[in-house]
Every structure is written in C-alpha cells, then in structure tokens.
Enzyme design. Structure first.
Site, PDB file in Angstrom:
ATOM      1  N   ASP A   9       0.865  -1.182   0.000  1.00 33.74           N
ATOM      2  CA  ASP A   9       0.000   0.000   0.000  1.00 33.74           C
ATOM      3  C   ASP A   9       0.905   1.237   0.000  1.00 33.74           C
ATOM      4  O   ASP A   9       1.717   1.416   0.909  1.00 33.74           O
ATOM      5  CB  ASP A   9      -0.891  -0.039   1.248  1.00 33.74           C
ATOM      6  CG  ASP A   9      -1.775   1.190   1.360  1.00 33.74           C
ATOM      7  OD1 ASP A   9      -2.368   1.562   0.331  1.00 33.74           O
ATOM      8  OD2 ASP A   9      -1.853   1.779   2.441  1.00 33.74           O
ATOM      9  N   THR A  54      -3.243   5.067  -3.891  1.00 30.40           N
ATOM     10  CA  THR A  54      -2.177   5.906  -3.319  1.00 30.40           C
ATOM     11  C   THR A  54      -0.892   5.826  -4.146  1.00 30.40           C
ATOM     12  O   THR A  54      -0.188   6.820  -4.294  1.00 30.40           O
ATOM     13  CB  THR A  54      -1.886   5.484  -1.871  1.00 30.40           C
ATOM     14  OG1 THR A  54      -1.758   4.066  -1.825  1.00 30.40           O
ATOM     15  CG2 THR A  54      -3.006   5.891  -0.947  1.00 30.40           C
ATOM     16  N   THR A  55      -0.597   4.638  -4.674  1.00 34.20           N
ATOM     17  CA  THR A  55       0.615   4.479  -5.491  1.00 34.20           C
ATOM     18  C   THR A  55       0.464   5.233  -6.809  1.00 34.20           C
ATOM     19  O   THR A  55       1.372   5.953  -7.233  1.00 34.20           O
ATOM     20  CB  THR A  55       0.868   2.976  -5.771  1.00 34.20           C
ATOM     21  OG1 THR A  55       0.813   2.274  -4.531  1.00 34.20           O
ATOM     22  CG2 THR A  55       2.211   2.755  -6.421  1.00 34.20           C
ATOM     23  N   ASP A  78      -8.950  -0.545   2.126  1.00 32.17           N
ATOM     24  CA  ASP A  78      -8.926   0.034   0.775  1.00 32.17           C
ATOM     25  C   ASP A  78     -10.148  -0.406  -0.023  1.00 32.17           C
ATOM     26  O   ASP A  78     -10.790   0.403  -0.701  1.00 32.17           O
ATOM     27  CB  ASP A  78      -7.652  -0.397   0.024  1.00 32.17           C
ATOM     28  CG  ASP A  78      -6.422   0.337   0.534  1.00 32.17           C
ATOM     29  OD1 ASP A  78      -6.563   1.054   1.544  1.00 32.17           O
ATOM     30  OD2 ASP A  78      -5.334   0.193  -0.049  1.00 32.17           O
TER      31      ASP A  78
END
Length: 495
Positions: free
Chosen positions: A64, A97-98, A401
């Site tokens: 994550d 998020t990445t 998530d």
C-alpha cells in the site's frame, strides 16, 4: 559585523544555503522521482510487496503506497509533499495511493523539461489545469458507466480490482462479496437526505490461526471482549446500552487527601462510604433502565454482584474507539462522569443507546460480544483469520482500501474501466485536443497527456512484459475507437 557587510539585495537570510532557479527545480524533480521509484514496483496486480524495518526492529510488509511512504523518513521538502499526497488520497479515497504519486512525479518531471525549453511555469500550470478539466469532462461524458445499470456484479468487480494487487487478491471470490455485503449493511441516510456508507461502521477484528479463507462476516458490531462475570446473562434482547468511560471500582481517596479520625469505629464508616459511592453510581445507571453496561475501565466484584442481581450484562476494558462507534450506532452518549451542573450525580435515560439484542457468541476460538440491530446506524463486522500479525495487518489494510472503494462507488454512482484503459483513452483524446489550441498551453497539455501513460507502462513493466510494444498497441486500439465513424463496430469500445 559581517552580516551588515553582505549584499543588501539578498535580503536577511541567516545561516543555511539559498538555492533557487533551475538548480532547485532539478532537486525537486529528483526527490519526486526517488519517491515514485520506491513504490512504482508495487503498482498493479503483479506488483511486489515491500518489507520495511524501523530502528526498533519492527517489520512491516505492505504494498500500500501510503503505508510504505508513511514509514519512510523523508527529509526533502518536495519529497514530503508527495508523502502527504499519498496520505490525503488514502484518507479521502482509500485506494490509488501508489498511482497518484507515480502520476504526480511524472507530471513534475515533464513540467521541468518544459521550463528548460523556456516556457514560463505559469503557462505550464494553466495548461495542466485546462488538461485536467477536459480530462474530467471527457471521463464523465464518455467513459463512465452508471453502477445502477450494472448492478451488484459491478460492485463485486470494483472490490476485486482493488484487491487484485493485495495479499487477499487470490481469495477475492470470498472477500469481494463479503466487503460488498458489509458496506451495503451500513447504509444510512443523513439529515440532508443523502445516502452515506460510513467505512468506520464496519468493524474489522483480527484473530490468529486458521487460513484467510476462514474469515467471516457478522451482522452487528463485534467487540473483542467477554462479559465480566460468568454468572451474567450472555443474551439481552431489547438492549438499553450505557457507554461509560469511568471506573466502577471501589472509590479510593485521591492522593494527598488526609482524613483525621479520633474514633476507630469511624474508620469502618469511611470504608463503607467508599464502597457505597460506587454502588450508588451503579444503582443510578440501572435505575435509568440500562441492561447492558460497557466501560473502558474496570469493574470490581462488589459492582459485578449488583449487575448480576439486576440481570444486566457488564463488559469491562473495552476500547474507547469501539465505544465511540457503538455510542454513535445506538444513539448513546459516552459518559465520563455522572456529575451534573448542580454538583449532584445523576444518570438520565436519554444517555442510553438502544439495540435489538446484545449477545455473547463463540466465533472460531474466541468469545465475542455482538451488538445487533443498532437503531441509529446499522453496523457490521468482519473477523479476519490469518497465520501471523504481518499477514493480518496487511489483510486489514487491503480490506480498508476495498471498503473505501465500494463506498466511493456507491456514493458517486459511476465506474470507469481499469488496467490503464482510462489513462490511454485520455492520452489520445488530450493529444488530439491539444492540437486545437493556438497558444503555448498546447505543449503543457500534450505533456499532461503523455504523463498519463506512465500507469499502463508501469503495469506492463511489473508484469514482465514489453511495455513499449503493449502501450503502442493499446494506443492504436483507443485511437481507432475514438476516431471510428458512428455505427462502426469499434465504437462499442466507447459509450
């Protein structure tokens, strides 16, 4: 006196170095690229997990983006902005998020190249903003599909897409429907008439042992506690719940309080009064109609006897965070003191929450307390099973998530295709659109379009495929679909 002998134009700047112009821009780009390179390889279904060890020796295994970046000690100010960006994305959207860090770093790198070509930063910013507006408009009008038209399967597929890059991706046939059921169970309508799906209303518990496939979904709010005494009832229908943040143990005089007595018999009276103070509090709570008492502190044997005789269920040492959520779900108030404005101690029935039943059940190896049928906000719980702490922590992050993505999908009501399809479609559209502009913003818009391709490229690289070849094919498909005449079969790709 050297401070006064400096160049007066340089301003007051005591200590340190002053860096400006192209040099600092290059430094910012290098910092951004360094951070993006760390998490690039964890993007997509074939992304790799990272193992991070802190200076104490605690190990975290995750892919994550926000978790990885929050554990890094980033010194560079531009780098810190990227860490904040990932955390804001995690808080606001829950997943992706990445992707945001990788795209942002690429946009910054390309903007720096434009500045080197003597294009003013303001022009680049205007071009980027214009491109962003056009991209959102194109996505809304052409690429998005209403969830209502696709039904429950679309939600399960969204959940599977979110899970695909996580540790629970291989068991998505179990976890995806479970996550969808959990989110649909907590549907609420607020005062404005909006439908909301609060992620925090889904309680995720972790239990060691068995395999991930033994994880279960439970309707109701699960507490990882047991009743304080074996003599108590383990099932209370039509529960009136009191949430307390206070000690129900024998009251002791505070530090520094001295009582001088001249008769030894008074000592016994003092001890009796110490016991009675707590007992009076317990009786006031029971008199208000409470039959389930949850407290964050302890309960001693004297009070337990009182609760058992009244046929109430008491649970001690609950987590404060859990009690806050239960209070919100049942309509109770978390009480930290019984004192009122007059200085007396009272407990009003309005402070109690209501639920259909509170029951202690044995689930796998553990005894849990379930609060079922909460009146204000429905709640649900997922009990995760796994081999060790690292696995359970990563499963919890993955599930958070997924739940956030289901919430977003249900609240926004539209979905778009994944796997780099949207980025490629926007790339073709923005490149064509940029050629219609007759100003310098055209260059910035073209760079914005090119930056979006970093996602499909990275997905291909992580899957050990030829990125250049695959992205070229993907662009060709999208180009033919967007430029095909009406009625052409290729137009099926477009809405």
């Amino acid at each position: 006196m050297s401070i006064f002998g400096r160049d007066p134009k340089s301003g007051v700047f005591l200590g340190g170095d002053r860096v400006s112009g192209q040099e600092i821009r290059d430094q910012n780009v290098i910092a951004a690229q360094s951070i993006a390179n760390i998490i690039k390889s964890s993007l997509g279904p074939l992304g790799l997990d990272k193992m991070l060890v802190d200076n104490v020796g605690d190990v975290t295994i995750s892919n994550d983006g926000a978790t990885i970046l929050s554990l890094l000690e980033v010194e560079h100010p531009a780098g810190r902005i990227f860490v904040d960006l990932a955390q804001k994305q995690d808080k606001e959207v829950g997943d992706g998020t990445t992707s945001v860090v990788v795209i942002a770093a690429e946009l910054l790198r390309r903007a720096n190249e434009l500045v080197k070509m003597k294009i003013h930063p303001t022009t680049i910013i205007t071009g980027y903003r214009f491109a962003c507006r056009e991209a959102v408009k194109f996505m809304t009008e052409q690429l998005s599909i209403k969830v209502d038209a696709l039904g429950r399967d679309a939600l399960i597929n969204c959940a599977k897409t979110s899970m695909s890059s996580k540790i629970i991706g291989s068991d998505d046939d179990l976890f995806a429907p479970m996550a969808v059921d959990a989110m649909l169970a907590v549907k609420t309508i607020n005062n404005k008439g909006e439908t909301k799906y609060p992620v925090k209303a889904v309680n995720v518990l972790k239990a060691h042992g068995k395999s991930a496939r033994e994880s279960i979904f439970v309707k109701g709010y699960a507490l990882n506690c047991t009743v304080a005494s074996q003599a108590m009832k383990t099932r209370i229908p039509n529960a009136k719940i009191a949430c307390l943040d206070m000690n129900l143990q024998k009251t002791r005089m505070h530090m520094g309080v001295h009582i001088v007595i001249d008769d030894p018999s008074q000592l016994e009276d003092i001890r009796k009064r110490e016991s009675d103070i707590t007992l009076e509090r317990v009786r006031k709570i029971l008199a208000a109609g409470a039959n389930v008492i949850l407290t964050t502190k302890g309960i001693d044997d004297l009070c337990l006897k009182e609760f058992v005789e009244a046929g109430a269920m008491a649970v001690r040492r609950c987590k404060k965070e859990d009690l806050k959520r239960i209070a919100k779900a049942t309509g109770a108030t978390l009480v930290s003191s019984l004192a009122n404005l007059e200085g007396d101690e009272t407990f009003e029935p309005t402070l109690l929450g209501t639920a259909e039943e509170v029951v202690q059940e044995r689930i796998s190896d553990d005894e849990l307390i379930l609060v079922k049928g909460t009146k204000v906000v429905n709640s649900s719980s997922i009990i995760l099973r796994g081999a060790n702490d690292y696995m359970l922590d990563e499963m919890e992050r993955a599930l958070h998530d997924t739940l956030s993505i289901i919430k977003r999908t249900l609240e926004s009501g539209t979905v778009v295709p994944g796997g780099g399809a949207v980025e490629t479609a926007l790339n073709i559209y923005l490149e064509n659109f940029a050629t219609t502009l007759e100003s310098r913003e055209q260059l910035a818009m073209a760079e914005f379009a090119a930056a979006l391709l970093v996602i499909p490229k990275q997905l291909a690289v992580n899957a050990a495929k030829d990125a250049t070849d695959l992205v070229a094919k993907l662009k060709a498909y999208h180009n033919s679909a967007q430029n095909a005449p009406a009625g052409d079969r290729k137009k099926v790709f477009m809405r």
